[in-house]
Design a protein around this motif. Structure first.
Motif, PDB file in Angstrom:
ATOM      1  N   LEU A 124       0.768  -1.383  -0.147  1.00 54.63           N
ATOM      2  CA  LEU A 124      -0.188  -0.049  -0.083  1.00 54.63           C
ATOM      3  C   LEU A 124       0.767   1.238  -0.059  1.00 54.63           C
ATOM      4  O   LEU A 124       0.401   2.308   0.736  1.00 54.63           O
ATOM      5  CB  LEU A 124      -1.024   0.207   1.393  1.00 54.63           C
ATOM      6  CG  LEU A 124      -1.960  -1.117   1.340  1.00 54.63           C
ATOM      7  CD1 LEU A 124      -2.842  -1.091   2.516  1.00 54.63           C
ATOM      8  CD2 LEU A 124      -2.635  -1.270  -0.076  1.00 54.63           C
ATOM      9  N   GLY A 125       1.765   1.040  -0.562  1.00 56.95           N
ATOM     10  CA  GLY A 125       2.894   2.304  -0.655  1.00 56.95           C
ATOM     11  C   GLY A 125       3.862   2.508   0.602  1.00 56.95           C
ATOM     12  O   GLY A 125       4.588   3.566   0.816  1.00 56.95           O
ATOM     13  N   VAL A 126       3.342   1.808   1.706  1.00 61.71           N
ATOM     14  CA  VAL A 126       3.943   2.423   3.046  1.00 61.71           C
ATOM     15  C   VAL A 126       4.220   1.190   4.255  1.00 61.71           C
ATOM     16  O   VAL A 126       4.942   1.751   4.966  1.00 61.71           O
ATOM     17  CB  VAL A 126       2.709   3.270   3.904  1.00 61.71           C
ATOM     18  CG1 VAL A 126       2.466   4.539   3.329  1.00 61.71           C
ATOM     19  CG2 VAL A 126       1.553   2.297   4.118  1.00 61.71           C
ATOM     20  N   GLU A 166      12.631  -5.595  11.658  1.00 63.08           N
ATOM     21  CA  GLU A 166      13.370  -5.452  10.164  1.00 63.08           C
ATOM     22  C   GLU A 166      12.597  -4.688   9.523  1.00 63.08           C
ATOM     23  O   GLU A 166      13.223  -3.515   8.663  1.00 63.08           O
ATOM     24  CB  GLU A 166      13.631  -6.877   9.583  1.00 63.08           C
ATOM     25  CG  GLU A 166      14.449  -7.097   8.369  1.00 63.08           C
ATOM     26  CD  GLU A 166      15.792  -6.722   8.628  1.00 63.08           C
ATOM     27  OE1 GLU A 166      16.436  -6.113   7.736  1.00 63.08           O
ATOM     28  OE2 GLU A 166      16.229  -6.961   9.647  1.00 63.08           O
ATOM     29  N   VAL A 167      11.226  -4.865   9.283  1.00 62.92           N
ATOM     30  CA  VAL A 167      10.437  -3.862   8.560  1.00 62.92           C
ATOM     31  C   VAL A 167      10.404  -2.499   9.078  1.00 62.92           C
ATOM     32  O   VAL A 167      10.439  -1.386   8.256  1.00 62.92           O
ATOM     33  CB  VAL A 167       8.997  -4.559   8.593  1.00 62.92           C
ATOM     34  CG1 VAL A 167       8.133  -3.340   8.242  1.00 62.92           C
ATOM     35  CG2 VAL A 167       8.821  -5.702   7.677  1.00 62.92           C
ATOM     36  N   ALA A 168      10.494  -2.173  10.517  1.00 65.53           N
ATOM     37  CA  ALA A 168      10.431  -0.799  11.151  1.00 65.53           C
ATOM     38  C   ALA A 168      11.678   0.107  10.627  1.00 65.53           C
ATOM     39  O   ALA A 168      11.445   1.181  10.659  1.00 65.53           O
ATOM     40  CB  ALA A 168      10.575  -0.954  12.487  1.00 65.53           C
ATOM     41  N   LYS A 169      12.748  -0.605  10.101  1.00 68.57           N
ATOM     42  CA  LYS A 169      13.625   0.204   9.505  1.00 68.57           C
ATOM     43  C   LYS A 169      13.474   0.842   8.157  1.00 68.57           C
ATOM     44  O   LYS A 169      14.104   2.033   8.120  1.00 68.57           O
ATOM     45  CB  LYS A 169      14.882  -0.843   9.220  1.00 68.57           C
ATOM     46  CG  LYS A 169      15.408  -1.587  10.378  1.00 68.57           C
ATOM     47  CD  LYS A 169      16.640  -2.350  10.087  1.00 68.57           C
ATOM     48  CE  LYS A 169      17.226  -3.246  10.938  1.00 68.57           C
ATOM     49  NZ  LYS A 169      18.098  -4.257  10.748  1.00 68.57           N
ATOM     50  N   ARG A 196       6.574   2.200   8.309  1.00 74.49           N
ATOM     51  CA  ARG A 196       5.982   2.477   9.468  1.00 74.49           C
ATOM     52  C   ARG A 196       4.778   1.464   9.782  1.00 74.49           C
ATOM     53  O   ARG A 196       4.212   1.647  10.796  1.00 74.49           O
ATOM     54  CB  ARG A 196       5.212   3.789   9.428  1.00 74.49           C
ATOM     55  CG  ARG A 196       6.236   5.000   9.511  1.00 74.49           C
ATOM     56  CD  ARG A 196       5.776   6.142   9.374  1.00 74.49           C
ATOM     57  NE  ARG A 196       4.823   6.575  10.371  1.00 74.49           N
ATOM     58  CZ  ARG A 196       4.013   7.742   9.882  1.00 74.49           C
ATOM     59  NH1 ARG A 196       4.127   8.484   9.015  1.00 74.49           N
ATOM     60  NH2 ARG A 196       3.151   7.914  11.054  1.00 74.49           N
ATOM     61  N   HIS A 197       4.344   0.506   8.855  1.00 78.47           N
ATOM     62  CA  HIS A 197       3.277  -0.205   8.893  1.00 78.47           C
ATOM     63  C   HIS A 197       3.801  -1.832   8.526  1.00 78.47           C
ATOM     64  O   HIS A 197       4.469  -1.967   7.670  1.00 78.47           O
ATOM     65  CB  HIS A 197       1.915   0.169   8.031  1.00 78.47           C
ATOM     66  CG  HIS A 197       1.712   1.552   8.335  1.00 78.47           C
ATOM     67  ND1 HIS A 197       0.723   1.738   9.210  1.00 78.47           N
ATOM     68  CD2 HIS A 197       2.345   2.654   7.853  1.00 78.47           C
ATOM     69  CE1 HIS A 197       0.858   3.203   9.233  1.00 78.47           C
ATOM     70  NE2 HIS A 197       1.484   3.689   8.734  1.00 78.47           N
TER      71      HIS A 197
END
Ligand SMILES: CC(C)(COP(=O)(O)OP(=O)(O)OC[C@H]1O[C@@H](n2cnc3c(N)ncnc32)[C@H](O)[C@@H]1OP(=O)(O)O)[C@@H](O)C(=O)NCCC(=O)NCCS
Length: 152
Positions: A69-71, A100-103, A106-107
């Motif tokens: 979703l772009g984010v 890992e994703v939070a680097k 934001r979601h």
């Protein structure tokens, strides 16, 4: 017992252990198909973390770090071999996926089968909200429920 990057050498033993899960049977994912998917994912550089116990990979988290979703990041699959379930390995893999994703994002997003109530409870315990459904998205008779967690 620990979370570490998945290695190509893990795939030959892990793929049949995952193929034995009722979830994989429902989606008709054979050991060969899972092994091919993981080899392609490793080659692409997808996020792939293993849960190691007794010197062997007994589970994985497979994910995209960004772009959903772009984010957001997207957890494509989290799965533990039968004997590795119910002992906190899923929580460790989920936390490592989120870190890992939070680097980059934001979601965090993921999909869960409508019949997989244990996994739905698992995600809800870990702060995910059910925000939608994709009817017949993969299997005609199954809705994929959309779960979301804001990471930061
Ligand atoms: C969903 C999953 C990743 C959760 O990881 P986990 O480490 O097992 O998580 P938990 O330790 O929180 O336990 C999950 C459930 O297993 C139960 N459980 C306890 N002991 C267990 C055991 N020995 N064997 C199996 N399940 C057990 C827990 O009580 C909990 O059920 P509850 O929600 O009804 O209370 C993991 O169970 C799994 O791989 N399941 C099969 C594949 C799957 O469904 N993946 C999700 C796709 S969206």
């Amino acid at each position: 017992m620990s979370v570490r990057p998945l290695r190509p050498a893990d795939v030959p033993a892990l793929a049949p252990a995952l193929a034995a899960l009722p979830l994989m049977a429902r989606y008709r994912r054979s050991a060969d198909a899972i092994a091919a998917d993981l080899a392609a994912a490793l080659a692409r550089g997808d996020g792939l973390l293993a849960w190691e116990a007794g010197g062997e990979a007994r589970g994985l988290a497979w994910f995209l770090r960004e772009g959903t979703l772009g984010v957001g990041g997207y957890l494509r699959l989290i799965a533990l071999a039968e004997g590795a379930q119910g002992g906190g390995a899923g929580a460790a893999l989920l936390a490592a996926f989120e870190a890992e994703v939070a680097k980059a994002s934001r979601h965090a997003f993921l999909l869960v089968s409508d019949f997989n109530e244990a996994a739905q409870r698992f995600y809800e315990r870990h702060g995910y909200a059910r925000v939608g459904a994709l009817p017949g998205f993969v299997l005609p008779e199954v809705a994929e429920l959309v779960y979301w967690r804001r990471l930061r």
